[in-house]
Design an enzyme around this catalytic site. Structure first.
Site, short mmCIF file in Angstrom:
data_model
loop_
_atom_site.label_atom_id
_atom_site.label_comp_id
_atom_site.label_asym_id
_atom_site.label_seq_id
_atom_site.Cartn_x
_atom_site.Cartn_y
_atom_site.Cartn_z
N ASP A 439 -6.41 -14.01 0.40
CA ASP A 439 -5.59 -13.49 0.35
C ASP A 439 -5.95 -11.92 0.38
OD1 ASP A 439 -3.26 -11.95 1.34
OD2 ASP A 439 -1.46 -13.71 0.46
N ASP A 500 3.75 -12.50 7.43
CA ASP A 500 4.78 -12.33 6.65
C ASP A 500 6.29 -12.63 7.24
OD1 ASP A 500 2.79 -13.48 4.81
OD2 ASP A 500 3.87 -11.45 3.65
C1 GLA Z 1 1.29 -12.96 0.59
C2 GLA Z 1 0.58 -13.88 1.76
C3 GLA Z 1 2.23 -14.53 2.17
C4 GLA Z 1 1.50 -15.48 0.59
C5 GLA Z 1 2.43 -14.69 -0.42
C6 GLA Z 1 1.47 -15.59 -2.28
O1 GLA Z 1 2.12 -12.35 0.88
O2 GLA Z 1 1.24 -12.92 3.09
O3 GLA Z 1 1.77 -15.71 2.70
O4 GLA Z 1 0.71 -16.20 0.83
O5 GLA Z 1 1.20 -13.94 -0.03
O6 GLA Z 1 1.63 -14.56 -3.05
#
Ligand code: GLA
Length: 673
Positions: A439, A500
């Site tokens: 990420d 997300d």
């Molecule tokens: C980002 C990702 C999510 C999750 C969060 C965790 O927003 O897109 O899917 O992994 O971080 O903090």
């Protein structure tokens, strides 16, 4: 790949296109053709047209691909041709056209590559300072692309933001200049680094489309110009405006690849060509089966424990999940957004015996194990930051901007990249981990000129090294959802976390945009809870699955709260997905409007139909594509037989009276009548 010395012409040929470059009387390289296939005799009749890489200087007043300043403050390039190299390979090859400035010791090489069976032309540029004084590079694009003369032009691209990535836009090419860019240090949610142009006459199944996508995961810029003569073309590459690069004596600067694609058969043909190209020539492990994953993020957010993860894993195994991913908050003091990023060891309160008990549990349940990491970030409240405050992106006399309560590590530093590789390699070596969700949750701030390019190169290098040393590792690329989806990331990951936003209805539009260029096997898609946590929308489990089954299926809901009935549906649909996965991931994709999609591989076809909202509800049938008109197709659910010609002209009946209803139809060709 042919060179005609007399015409000073290079002709690159792909199965459905030709690309011709010709030197002009001024020695500068010009595009002569990008479009339908031509012979060398035909190409020879075409004059040098638009410059292949317009430099600043002389009578050029458009957006420059090359902006150079020499030690004496003189700017621009006057071209001198030095020679070329062709390395042929069956069905493809590489061409390097070697150029230099007439006066200054700057060498400029234009690179081209054509891959067997692909209509893509990959281009990039290399600069070399052959002198003794530094040269300042104000702009060095990978390529400029020229659309042929047409009455009018349209552009197609995707725009968005967090939670609404990949929204398709198609409209006229404005006169003057249109800039698509990311200044964020990642390729961005706001606009993805690709662009399509057509003459206003292309549709899903017909018409010429010219497109190009940049293989770069940092900030970037494409400038599309339409002059008073009506002509359109665009230049693009890494970096946004205002960044400069100092090229010392003997040093080289090589740009990322900018891949162009010509398709004679509309937007559908364009997408299928990109999917094929990416699967065959970009992805590091295209044939690897993308496992059905479970991801715990939406179920737990930061509130995690070993027991709870084990319970979720049991439920996930029960519905047929193949790989269990523990998301954020397993490490250091990470109990919320405010702390712990950078301290990559299991939180001793949450995992007193390390990760082994959980991993063993997951494996006993018959699944592989994956884990979330964010190697480029650090919370100020972390041991790492206390030990190395100098490791973050920062500038003297400037605030250190925090976003999501975190800073970015300066990955352009070799010690930072070494540290990241060290702990990641250790994590993968000590634990049986098959999958990393990598990420990156905030853009760059306070980054000086020199950071933007080496930072991304070091991220790439760490990923490449991990893949080389852990050959079975799968990597999912993520930047707060789909903020870093591009050909550069796809060259070292197996899939992308698309967004997300997991609301299935909104996801249909997100997936429609994502798959314009990127293939379904890379499109991470989770089934989550109802009501959805972003939209509060209720939707049936079947609809949520049908949307996610059109990509790389995952489950991301809180399975501990699902009803027995929903868990049974989940198990049944996951099993069905495993049967159709080779068709969705390896087949050819045909869009049947924007709420239905067909995947066909050999005799097998899968069709997904999702009912849009009541405002757009339609009762018209879904017309299938690219079937054998004389073929007979069996519906695998009902056993009914359909004629290919009838499916293509009268279609499948659409029996979806309500919002969030969906159908999945599986057809197998059983005969050719
Ligand atoms: C980002 C990702 C999510 C999750 C969060 C965790 O927003 O897109 O899917 O992994 O971080 O903090």
């Amino acid at each position: 790949m042919i060179y005609d010395a007399e015409a000073r012409l290079w002709l690159l040929s792909t199965p459905s296109s030709s690309y011709a470059v010709r030197l002009g009387p001024d020695d500068a390289p010009y595009n002569a053709h990008w479009g339908r296939p031509l012979t060398i005799e035909q190409a020879r009749t075409l004059p040098p047209d638009r410059e292949e890489l317009p430099a600043e200087g002389g009578e050029r007043f458009g957006a420059a691909s090359l902006q150079i300043r020499y030690g004496d403050a003189v700017r621009g390039v006057e071209w001198r041709h030095l020679g070329h190299d062709i390395h042929g390979e069956p069905g493809g090859g590489q061409l390097a056209i070697r150029m230099a400035d007439r006066h200054y010791p700057l060498e400029i090489t234009l690179h081209y590559r054509v891959r067997p069976g692909s209509d893509a032309v990959e281009r990039w540029t290399r600069l070399r300072n052959a002198g003794t004084e530094p040269i300042t590079i104000l702009r060095c694009d990978s390529a400029a692309w020229t659309a042929p003369p047409r009455e009018d032009y349209r552009m197609t691209h995707v725009v968005g933001d967090w939670g609404r990535e990949f929204q398709l836009r198609r409209g006229p090419v404005p006169e003057a200049e249109t800039v698509l860019t990311s200044r964020r240090g990642h390729s961005g949610h706001q606009v993805n680094p690709w662009l399509m142009i057509d003459a206003g006459d292309a549709a899903e199944d017909h018409g010429e489309v010219w497109s190009a996508a940049l293989a770069w995961s940092g900030s970037w810029r494409m400038t599309l110009g339409r002059g008073q003569d009506g002509r359109a073309g665009w230049t693009g590459g890494f970096g946004h405006e205002g960044l400069t690069w100092r090229l010392g004596p003997g040093e080289e600067l090589e740009t990322p690849v900018f891949t162009g694609m010509y398709a004679p058969d509309g937007f559908g043909g364009t997408s299928r060509r990109w999917h094929d190209h990416i699967r065959r020539h970009v992805l590091p492990a295209p044939d690897r089966v993308r496992p059905v994953i479970y991801n715990s993020w939406e179920a737990t957010e930061f509130d995690i424990s070993e027991t709870q993860q084990m319970e979720l894993a049991e439920r996930a195994a029960g519905v047929g999940v193949e790989l269990f991913v523990m998301d954020d908050a397993w490490f250091g003091g990470r109990t919320g957004e405010h702390a712990g990023l950078g301290d990559w060891w299991p939180n001793p309160d949450r995992f007193p015996n390390g990760l082994t008990p959980l991993i063993d549990h997951v494996k006993r349940l018959g699944m592989r194990f994956g884990i979330w990491v964010e190697p480029e970030s650090v919370n100020p409240d972390s041991d790492l930051h206390r030990a190395h405050p100098e490791w973050v992106l920062h500038q003297p006399n400037r605030a250190r901007t925090e976003m999501r309560e975190q800073l970015l590590l300066d990955f352009s530093r070799s010690d930072v990249a070494e540290w990241a590789h060290g702990w990641l390699d250790d994590l993968l070596t000590r634990n049986d981990i098959s999958f990393l969700k990598w990420d990156m949750n905030r853009p760059f701030t306070e980054a000086g000129d020199d950071v933007w390019i080496p930072y991304i190169r070091n991220v790439y290098a760490v990923m490449d090294r991990l893949r080389a040393d852990h050959p079975d590792l799968l990597i999912e690329g993520c930047a707060s959802g789909g903020g870093r989806a591009d050909l550069g990331m796809l060259a070292r990951t197996d899939q992308i976390w698309t967004s997300d936003n997991t609301d299935a209805l909104q996801r249909v539009a997100i997936q429609h945009g994502y798959t314009q260029i990127y293939p379904a096997c890379t499109m991470g898609a989770w089934v989550t809870d109802s009501p959805n946590r972003i939209s509060a929308r209720l939707s049936p489990v079947r609809y949520r699955f049908h949307v996610a089954m059109a990509g790389a299926l995952g489950i991301g809901g809180d399975l501990l709260t699902w009803s027995e009935g929903d868990l049974r549906w989940a198990a049944m649909l996951t099993e069905q997905y495993k049967q159709i996965r080779p068709i969705v991931h390896g087949g050819r994709m045909y869009r049947l409007g924007d709420c239905a999609v067909q995947y066909t591989r050999g005799p097998e076809t899968v069709v997904f139909v999702w009912q849009p909202t009541a405002l757009r509800r339609t009762t018209s049938p879904v017309l299938l594509k690219a079937l054998d008109p004389d073929g007979l197709y069996r519906d695998e659910e009902t056993g009914a037989l359909h004629h290919g010609a009838v499916l293509m002209s009268h279609g499948l009946p659409r029996l979806l009276p309500f919002d969030t209803m969906s159908e999945l139809v599986r057809l197998t060709q059983v005969a050719h009548s």
